[in-house]
Enzyme design. Structure first.
Site, mmCIF file in Angstrom:
data_model
loop_
_atom_site.group_PDB
_atom_site.id
_atom_site.type_symbol
_atom_site.label_atom_id
_atom_site.label_comp_id
_atom_site.label_asym_id
_atom_site.label_seq_id
_atom_site.Cartn_x
_atom_site.Cartn_y
_atom_site.Cartn_z
ATOM 1 N N ALA A 147 3.866 17.164 4.483
ATOM 2 C CA ALA A 147 2.434 17.187 4.179
ATOM 3 C C ALA A 147 1.722 16.061 4.930
ATOM 4 O O ALA A 147 0.638 16.250 5.497
ATOM 5 C CB ALA A 147 2.216 17.036 2.678
ATOM 6 N N TYR A 148 2.350 14.886 4.943
ATOM 7 C CA TYR A 148 1.759 13.735 5.644
ATOM 8 C C TYR A 148 1.611 14.051 7.140
ATOM 9 O O TYR A 148 0.560 13.814 7.743
ATOM 10 C CB TYR A 148 2.645 12.503 5.432
ATOM 11 C CG TYR A 148 2.136 11.253 6.108
ATOM 12 C CD1 TYR A 148 1.079 10.530 5.564
ATOM 13 C CD2 TYR A 148 2.714 10.782 7.290
ATOM 14 C CE1 TYR A 148 0.605 9.372 6.177
ATOM 15 C CE2 TYR A 148 2.253 9.630 7.903
ATOM 16 C CZ TYR A 148 1.196 8.928 7.343
ATOM 17 O OH TYR A 148 0.739 7.781 7.957
ATOM 18 N N ASN A 188 -9.468 4.248 8.472
ATOM 19 C CA ASN A 188 -8.101 3.792 8.239
ATOM 20 C C ASN A 188 -7.521 4.310 6.917
ATOM 21 O O ASN A 188 -6.308 4.458 6.801
ATOM 22 C CB ASN A 188 -8.096 2.253 8.250
ATOM 23 C CG ASN A 188 -6.857 1.677 7.602
ATOM 24 O OD1 ASN A 188 -5.799 1.579 8.229
ATOM 25 N ND2 ASN A 188 -6.957 1.305 6.319
HETATM 26 P P1 NAP Z 1 -1.613 1.068 2.390
HETATM 27 O O1 NAP Z 1 -1.139 -0.343 2.415
HETATM 28 O O2 NAP Z 1 -1.115 1.999 1.344
HETATM 29 O O3 NAP Z 1 -3.215 1.033 2.374
HETATM 30 C C1 NAP Z 1 -3.952 2.208 2.318
HETATM 31 C C2 NAP Z 1 -5.404 1.862 2.064
HETATM 32 O O4 NAP Z 1 -6.167 3.079 1.992
HETATM 33 C C3 NAP Z 1 -5.602 1.130 0.725
HETATM 34 O O5 NAP Z 1 -6.642 0.198 0.866
HETATM 35 C C4 NAP Z 1 -6.044 2.269 -0.187
HETATM 36 O O6 NAP Z 1 -6.804 1.847 -1.296
HETATM 37 C C5 NAP Z 1 -6.891 3.055 0.796
HETATM 38 N N1 NAP Z 1 -7.222 4.401 0.299
HETATM 39 C C6 NAP Z 1 -6.399 5.388 -0.094
HETATM 40 N N2 NAP Z 1 -7.113 6.444 -0.516
HETATM 41 C C7 NAP Z 1 -8.425 6.111 -0.387
HETATM 42 C C8 NAP Z 1 -9.655 6.772 -0.664
HETATM 43 N N3 NAP Z 1 -9.683 7.989 -1.188
HETATM 44 N N4 NAP Z 1 -10.804 6.133 -0.378
HETATM 45 C C9 NAP Z 1 -10.797 4.897 0.156
HETATM 46 N N5 NAP Z 1 -9.670 4.193 0.402
HETATM 47 C C10 NAP Z 1 -8.500 4.813 0.139
HETATM 48 O O7 NAP Z 1 -1.285 1.808 3.772
HETATM 49 P P2 NAP Z 1 -1.260 1.279 5.286
HETATM 50 O O8 NAP Z 1 0.153 1.299 5.716
HETATM 51 O O9 NAP Z 1 -2.077 0.069 5.443
HETATM 52 O O10 NAP Z 1 -1.977 2.518 5.995
HETATM 53 C C11 NAP Z 1 -3.241 2.453 6.633
HETATM 54 C C12 NAP Z 1 -3.374 3.645 7.555
HETATM 55 O O11 NAP Z 1 -2.365 3.593 8.578
HETATM 56 C C13 NAP Z 1 -3.167 4.987 6.859
HETATM 57 O O12 NAP Z 1 -4.062 5.942 7.377
HETATM 58 C C14 NAP Z 1 -1.734 5.361 7.220
HETATM 59 O O13 NAP Z 1 -1.503 6.749 7.154
HETATM 60 C C15 NAP Z 1 -1.650 4.815 8.629
HETATM 61 N N6 NAP Z 1 -0.284 4.557 9.135
HETATM 62 C C16 NAP Z 1 0.504 3.610 8.544
HETATM 63 C C17 NAP Z 1 1.779 3.371 9.065
HETATM 64 C C18 NAP Z 1 2.690 2.301 8.482
HETATM 65 O O14 NAP Z 1 3.817 2.150 8.978
HETATM 66 N N7 NAP Z 1 2.253 1.544 7.472
HETATM 67 C C19 NAP Z 1 2.251 4.105 10.154
HETATM 68 C C20 NAP Z 1 1.409 5.072 10.737
HETATM 69 C C21 NAP Z 1 0.146 5.277 10.218
HETATM 70 P P3 NAP Z 1 -6.128 1.554 -2.751
HETATM 71 O O15 NAP Z 1 -5.624 0.150 -2.710
HETATM 72 O O16 NAP Z 1 -7.296 1.756 -3.680
HETATM 73 O O17 NAP Z 1 -5.029 2.553 -2.955
#
Ligand code: NAP
Length: 276
Positions: free
Chosen positions: A192-193, A89
């Protein structure tokens, strides 16, 4: 060695990953590991779930750090002899208004979202036990970015014979092309994303194919998915879904019953297979 089933979620100290852990604590019949790159953020998240009466475990994991990945691998091997559920994730995204040069955004985003996720898979996929489930959290952004690639790139990314090495080469080329300022000329979209998530979706298709070829009697199911547009630090407060709602599709794929023979190697959104 423990014979209890074990589930691991990367990047789960907040956002969708945290909600995936919460749902697995309710539904997965075994040990659930919340992981975080920062142990104090991780422990704080663990405390929150414990206050909800849930039983959750913690392990450090920074997917950008090969040593951290290997430490988790060795721990799982020794304590459980493998793992049953892996949810990749962890991910990052630059904000729309970020002024960092595009080449920097490309390198940093690909490093975590594609190369980090791949490195986790390289170390942990061989540990996944029969009937294991693997979920790679990609995004609808991967399909949108695919549509903006040149016809030649689209053909490569849709190919059923592309290898992991060829995919790595393409992802590396994207970063290099942005540095040379030629990425658009070379057929890449301006995101990039989006490109990093093309990498995650295509990687999932390749990995699923490899599992079907090399471990076909193990009944492992591996898929990519989109959680939807979810209110997290990444996507902001205007998104329609709560993190718990965003966790639904990843958790559905992580808990596919042992008699299921699919989905496998698919891109899944709203629990529904999408065409790639
Ligand atoms: P978020 O709230 O920013 O959480 C991201 C998580 O990933 C945080 O726990 C962060 O840790 C962790 N992370 C980042 N880099 C890391 C690394 N190098 N090693 C380990 N952990 C790391 O984002 P989210 O929205 O929950 O996103 C979760 C996933 O869903 C992602 O892959 C994102 O691309 C995908 N996604 C999200 C959406 C949306 O609408 N939110 C839509 C499509 C896909 P820190 O707290 O240390 O930064």
């Amino acid at each position: 060695m423990s014979s209890v089933p074990v589930a691991v979620v990367t990047g789960s100290n907040k956002g969708i990953g945290f909600s995936i852990v919460r749902a697995l604590c309710h539904q997965f019949p075994g040990d659930v590991y919340l992981t975080a790159r920062d142990p104090s953020r991780g422990q704080e998240a663990v405390k929150k779930l414990q206050e909800e009466g849930l039983s959750v475990l913690f392990h450090q994991l920074d997917i950008d750090d090969p040593q951290s990945i290997r430490a988790l691998r060795d721990f799982l091997k020794e304590k459980y002899g493998g793992l049953d559920v892996l949810v990749n994730n962890a991910g990052i995204a630059f904000k729309m208004h970020d002024t960092a040069p595009f080449a920097v955004q490309a390198e940093v985003t690909l490093k975590t979202n594609f190369f980090g996720t791949r490195n986790v898979c390289t170390e942990l996929l061989p540990l996944v036990k029969p009937y294991g489930r693997v979920v790679n959290v990609s995004s609808m952004a991967s399909g949108l970015a695919l549509g903006k690639c040149s016809r030649e790139l689209q053909q490569k990314f849709r190919s059923n014979t592309i290898t992991e090495d060829e995919l790595v080469e393409l992802m590396t080329k994207f970063v290099e092309d942005t540095k040379k300022g030629v990425h658009e000329k070379e057929g890449w979209p301006n995101t990039a994303y989006g490109v990093s998530k093309i990498g995650v979706t295509v990687l999932s298709r390749i990995q699923a194919r490899m599992l079907s070829e090399k471990r076909k009697d193990d009944h492992i199911l591996l898929n990519a998915c989109c959680p939807g547009w979810v209110r997290t630090d990444m996507a902001g407060p205007k998104a329609p879904k709560s993190p718990d709602e965003g966790a639904e599709t990843p958790v559905y794929l992580a808990l596919l019953p042992s008699n299921a023979d699919g989905p496998h190697g698919q891109f899944v959104s709203e629990k529904t297979v999408q065409t790639w």
